[in-house]
Design a protein around this motif. Structure first.
Motif, PDB file in Angstrom:
ATOM      1  N   PRO A 207       0.688  -1.225   0.060  1.00  0.00           N
ATOM      2  CA  PRO A 207       0.106   0.066  -0.002  1.00  0.00           C
ATOM      3  C   PRO A 207       0.874   1.254   0.000  1.00  0.00           C
ATOM      4  CG  PRO A 207       0.096  -0.839   2.157  1.00  0.00           C
ATOM      5  CD  PRO A 207       0.882  -1.983   1.370  1.00  0.00           C
ATOM      6  N   ASP A 208       2.299   1.170   0.264  1.00  0.00           N
ATOM      7  CA  ASP A 208       2.913   2.351   0.533  1.00  0.00           C
ATOM      8  C   ASP A 208       4.164   2.326  -0.167  1.00  0.00           C
ATOM      9  OD1 ASP A 208       3.570   4.763   1.846  1.00  0.00           O
ATOM     10  OD2 ASP A 208       4.397   3.908   3.722  1.00  0.00           O
ATOM     11  N   SER A 209       4.030   2.343  -1.413  1.00  0.00           N
ATOM     12  CA  SER A 209       5.150   2.038  -2.251  1.00  0.00           C
ATOM     13  C   SER A 209       4.890   2.522  -3.747  1.00  0.00           C
ATOM     14  CB  SER A 209       5.608   0.711  -2.187  1.00  0.00           C
ATOM     15  OG  SER A 209       6.942   0.328  -3.112  1.00  0.00           O
ATOM     16  N   VAL A 210       6.009   2.815  -4.448  1.00  0.00           N
ATOM     17  CA  VAL A 210       6.098   3.150  -5.913  1.00  0.00           C
ATOM     18  C   VAL A 210       6.136   1.893  -6.510  1.00  0.00           C
ATOM     19  CG1 VAL A 210       6.786   5.491  -5.873  1.00  0.00           C
ATOM     20  CG2 VAL A 210       8.505   3.804  -6.216  1.00  0.00           C
ATOM     21  N   PHE A 211       6.796   0.559  -6.052  1.00  0.00           N
ATOM     22  CA  PHE A 211       6.794  -0.602  -6.475  1.00  0.00           C
ATOM     23  C   PHE A 211       5.431  -1.250  -6.345  1.00  0.00           C
ATOM     24  CE2 PHE A 211      10.973   0.140  -4.725  1.00  0.00           C
ATOM     25  CZ  PHE A 211      11.772   0.180  -5.690  1.00  0.00           C
ATOM     26  N   ASN A 212       4.360  -0.695  -7.066  1.00  0.00           N
ATOM     27  CA  ASN A 212       3.116  -0.877  -6.993  1.00  0.00           C
ATOM     28  C   ASN A 212       2.474  -0.400  -8.320  1.00  0.00           C
ATOM     29  OD1 ASN A 212       0.242  -1.447  -6.889  1.00  0.00           O
ATOM     30  ND2 ASN A 212       0.216  -1.284  -4.630  1.00  0.00           N
ATOM     31  N   ASP A 213       1.992  -1.105  -9.256  1.00  0.00           N
ATOM     32  CA  ASP A 213       1.606  -0.823 -10.498  1.00  0.00           C
ATOM     33  C   ASP A 213       0.101  -0.162 -10.396  1.00  0.00           C
ATOM     34  OD1 ASP A 213       3.313  -1.452 -12.235  1.00  0.00           O
ATOM     35  OD2 ASP A 213       2.730  -3.681 -12.593  1.00  0.00           O
ATOM     36  N   ASP A 214      -0.376   0.249  -9.142  1.00  0.00           N
ATOM     37  CA  ASP A 214      -1.769   0.800  -8.829  1.00  0.00           C
ATOM     38  C   ASP A 214      -1.439   2.497  -9.027  1.00  0.00           C
ATOM     39  OD1 ASP A 214      -0.608   1.848  -6.550  1.00  0.00           O
ATOM     40  OD2 ASP A 214      -1.977   0.716  -5.214  1.00  0.00           O
ATOM     41  N   ASN A 215      -0.002   2.841  -9.064  1.00  0.00           N
ATOM     42  CA  ASN A 215       0.501   4.223  -9.424  1.00  0.00           C
ATOM     43  C   ASN A 215      -0.178   5.224  -8.610  1.00  0.00           C
ATOM     44  OD1 ASN A 215       2.402   3.525 -11.236  1.00  0.00           O
ATOM     45  ND2 ASN A 215       0.911   3.486 -12.941  1.00  0.00           N
ATOM     46  N   PHE A 216      -0.664   4.681  -7.271  1.00  0.00           N
ATOM     47  CA  PHE A 216      -1.248   5.860  -6.301  1.00  0.00           C
ATOM     48  C   PHE A 216      -0.046   6.813  -5.890  1.00  0.00           C
ATOM     49  CE2 PHE A 216      -4.869   2.996  -5.474  1.00  0.00           C
ATOM     50  CZ  PHE A 216      -5.923   3.981  -5.805  1.00  0.00           C
ATOM     51  N   HIS A 217       1.157   6.331  -5.601  1.00  0.00           N
ATOM     52  CA  HIS A 217       2.311   7.171  -5.092  1.00  0.00           C
ATOM     53  C   HIS A 217       2.886   7.811  -6.375  1.00  0.00           C
ATOM     54  CE1 HIS A 217       1.987   6.291  -0.773  1.00  0.00           C
ATOM     55  NE2 HIS A 217       1.617   4.959  -1.168  1.00  0.00           N
ATOM     56  N   SER A 218       3.185   8.868  -6.244  1.00  0.00           N
ATOM     57  CA  SER A 218       4.128   9.486  -7.159  1.00  0.00           C
ATOM     58  C   SER A 218       5.572   9.486  -7.103  1.00  0.00           C
ATOM     59  CB  SER A 218       3.684  11.239  -7.352  1.00  0.00           C
ATOM     60  OG  SER A 218       2.188  11.131  -7.874  1.00  0.00           O
ATOM     61  N   VAL A 219       5.838   9.672  -5.704  1.00  0.00           N
ATOM     62  CA  VAL A 219       7.520   9.736  -5.250  1.00  0.00           C
ATOM     63  C   VAL A 219       7.662   8.691  -4.390  1.00  0.00           C
ATOM     64  CG1 VAL A 219       7.492  12.096  -5.853  1.00  0.00           C
ATOM     65  CG2 VAL A 219       7.203  11.478  -3.494  1.00  0.00           C
ATOM     66  N   LEU A 220       9.141   8.320  -4.270  1.00  0.00           N
ATOM     67  CA  LEU A 220       9.537   7.324  -3.376  1.00  0.00           C
ATOM     68  C   LEU A 220       9.059   7.560  -2.028  1.00  0.00           C
ATOM     69  CD1 LEU A 220      12.974   6.895  -4.851  1.00  0.00           C
ATOM     70  CD2 LEU A 220      11.059   5.083  -5.000  1.00  0.00           C
TER      71      LEU A 220
END
Length: 441
Positions: A207-220
Motif C-alpha cells: 500500500p505504501d510504495s511506488v513498487f506497485n502498479d496501482d500508481n497511487f504514489h508519485s514519489v518514493l
C-alpha cells in the motif's frame, strides 16, 4: 446517500482527473516549477514496515520481475553510482533529479551523485513517439548494460539487455519522454531510478510504495527508501543466490504466498483501467477483478484497489454502486499503513460526484480533507484537480471571488501536473462541465 445524476460527462472527468495511471502527456513549459515545502515532511508520512514484513517484501520484490519471471541472482551496483541526463532535457528535470538524489543519499544511504558526460546511469530524454516504438505500453523504462537509446536499439532483444541475466549492475539507461508534463518526468525519474538501483518487481499488495502498479504514489516513500537501503546493505553483494540473501537477512528463501497475485486478477485490473476496450468491457473486467479478490478473501490493497476500480467505472452508470464500492475501498485503505494517499484519491472521486450532483458543500468538505494529504505526497496533478473541484463548488455556493482566487492558486500546480496551458485549460473546462457550468478558460 448522495443524490447523484447519471452523467456520462461526470464519469469522463472523474476517470480522467486522477487515474491511477500516468499523468498528462503534453509538453510542459521549461520554466514551470512548484515547491512542496519542507522536503523532510514527506519522509514522516510513511513509516516502513518492520522486521520480517520488510524482509519478506524485499525478497518478493528482489527475486522476481513484473512479468512473474523469477530471478536466481541478486544484483546491484557495487561502488559509487553517478547519474547524468542527456537528450532534450526538460527544464524541470535537473531540480527534480537533484532532490531525488539527495533523498537517496540521506534516506537510503546510497553513494550516488549527479554527473555530466559518462555516468553509471544515463537518463535520456526523447520524444514519446520514439519511445513508444520501442516500448508501446510503457510511459518510461530502464534498460541494463546500455548508455543511450542508440545503443539500446543495437542490443535490443539480446541477452545483454536481459535483466534476468544480470549478476552485477555496471551500466543502465533510463528513457523518459521529453514531451510530457513536469510531474510525469519526475514520477518517471523516481520509479525508474529506483528500479535501476534496486528491485525490478512491482507488488499490488504493497500500500505504501511506488513498487506497485496501482500508481497511487508519485514519489518514493519511506518504505521504498528502506527497501533500497536494504539493497545496498554491506551484508549483501552482487551474485548472491536467493538462499544466500535470505540467510543474511534471516528470512525465508522462497517467495511468500502473498507474493503471488493471480494472473487473472492482474489481467482484469489492467483491462478495467486501461485505455482499450468499451466502457462495458472495462466495467465487466473491474467486476471480475473484484470477484477474484472476494473469492480469495483478500483484505489488503489488492481488495481495496478492486473496489476502487469498480467505483471509478460505475460512477456514470450506477452511482449508488460506485458510492458503495468507494466506501468499501476507503474502509480497507484506512486500515493500511500509508493508505492516506489512496483515501485522498477516493475523496477526489467522491468530490467530483458530489459536484455533479449539486452537493457543493459536500464537495468542499471532501476536497478540504484530501488537499493536505495530497500536498504532502507531492501529487501536483491531483492537488490542482481538487482545488479546481473546490473552486466550482464555491461557485455553486455563490462565492465567485473565492472560486476565482482558488483557480489562480491552482495554476502553478496544474502546469506542473498537466503540462501545457492548453491542457490545463481543457482540464478546467472539463471540471466546469461536471458542475454543469460553461467554462470560459
Amino acid at each position: 446517500m448522495m443524490r447523484l445524476p447519471v452523467l456520462l460527462a461526470a464519469l469522463c472527468v472523474v476517470s480522467a482527473c486522477a487515474p491511477p495511471a500516468q499523468v498528462s502527456k503534453s509538453r510542459p513549459p521549461a520554466e514551470v516549477g512548484v515547491g512542496f515545502g519542507d522536503p523532510n515532511a514527506f519522509r514522516a508520512v510513511s513509516a516502513p514496515l518492520a522486521g520480517s514484513s520488510l524482509t519478506r517484501d524485499f525478497m518478493d520484490l528482489t527475486f522476481a520481475m513484473e512479468s512473474g519471471r523469477g530471478l536466481d541472482t541478486f544484483s546491484r551496483f557495487e561502488g559509487p553510482v553517478t547519474v547524468a541526463m542527456t537528450g532534450n532535457v526538460p527544464g524541470s528535470a535537473a531540480r527534480d533529479l537533484g532532490a531525488l538524489i539527495g533523498r537517496l543519499q540521506g534516506e537510503a544511504g546510497i553513494d550516488i551523485s549527479p554527473a555530466s558526460g559518462e555516468a553509471t546511469i544515463t537518463v535520456e530524454f526523447a520524444s514519446r513517439s520514439e519511445l513508444r516504438r520501442l516500448a508501446p505500453t510503457a510511459a518510461c523504462f530502464v534498460v541494463p548494460n546500455v548508455s543511450s537509446l542508440a545503443e539500446y536499439r543495437k542490443k535490443r532483444g539480446s541477452d545483454e539487455v536481459d535483466w534476468a541475466l544480470v549478476t552485477q549492475r555496471e551500466r543502465a539507461a533510463i528513457f523518459i519522454p521529453a514531451d510530457t508534463s513536469p510531474q510525469e518526468v519526475r514520477d518517471c525519474l523516481h520509479e525508474e531510478l529506483a528500479q535501476a538501483l534496486g528491485p525490478l518487481n512491482d507488488l499490488y499488495r504493497l500500500p505504501d510504495s511506488v513498487f506497485n502498479d496501482d500508481n497511487f504514489h508519485s514519489v518514493l516513500t519511506g518504505f521504498d527508501m528502506e527497501i533500497l537501503r536494504l539493497t545496498y546493505s554491506p551484508s549483501l553483494a552482487s551474485g548472491m543466490s536467493r538462499e544466500e540473501v535470505a540467510a543474511r537477512l534471516g528470512t525465508s528463501a522462497g517467495l511468500t504466498g502473498m507474493g503471488g497475485t493471480p494472473a487473472d486478477w492482474t489481467r482484469a485490473i489492467e483491462t478495467a483501467l486501461g485505455r482499450n476496450g468499451s466502457l462495458a468491457s472495462r466495467q465487466a473486467a473491474a467486476e471480475r477483478a473484484l470477484s477474484i479478490a472476494e473469492a480469495a478473501g483478500w483484505s489488503d490493497s489488492r481488495a481495496a484497489f478492486s473496489y476502487f476500480a469498480v467505483g471509478r467505472l460505475m460512477a456514470g452508470r450506477e452511482p449508488e454502486r460506485a458510492l458503495q464500492a468507494f466506501e468499501q475501498a476507503a474502509a480497507i485503505y484506512s486500515r493500511l499503513p500509508g493508505g492516506d494517499v489512496q483515501l485522498a484519491h477516493v475523496d477526489m472521486q467522491l468530490a467530483a460526484m458530489a459536484l455533479a450532483g449539486g452537493l457543493a458543500e459536500e464537495a468542499v468538505r471532501l476536497a478540504d480533507r484530501a488537499i493536505p494529504v495530497v500536498r504532502r505526497h507531492e501529487n501536483a496533478a491531483l492537488l490542482a484537480t481538487l482545488m479546481l473541484v473546490k473552486a466550482e463548488a464555491l461557485e455553486q455556493l455563490g462565492n465567485p471571488a473565492a472560486a476565482a482566487a482558488l483557480r489562480l492558486d491552482s495554476e502553478p500546480w496544474a502546469r506542473y501536473g498537466f503540462g501545457s496551458d492548453s491542457v490545463v485549460k481543457a482540464r478546467m473546462r472539463d471540471i466546469a462541465a461536471v458542475a454543469n457550468r460553461a467554462g470560459n478558460g
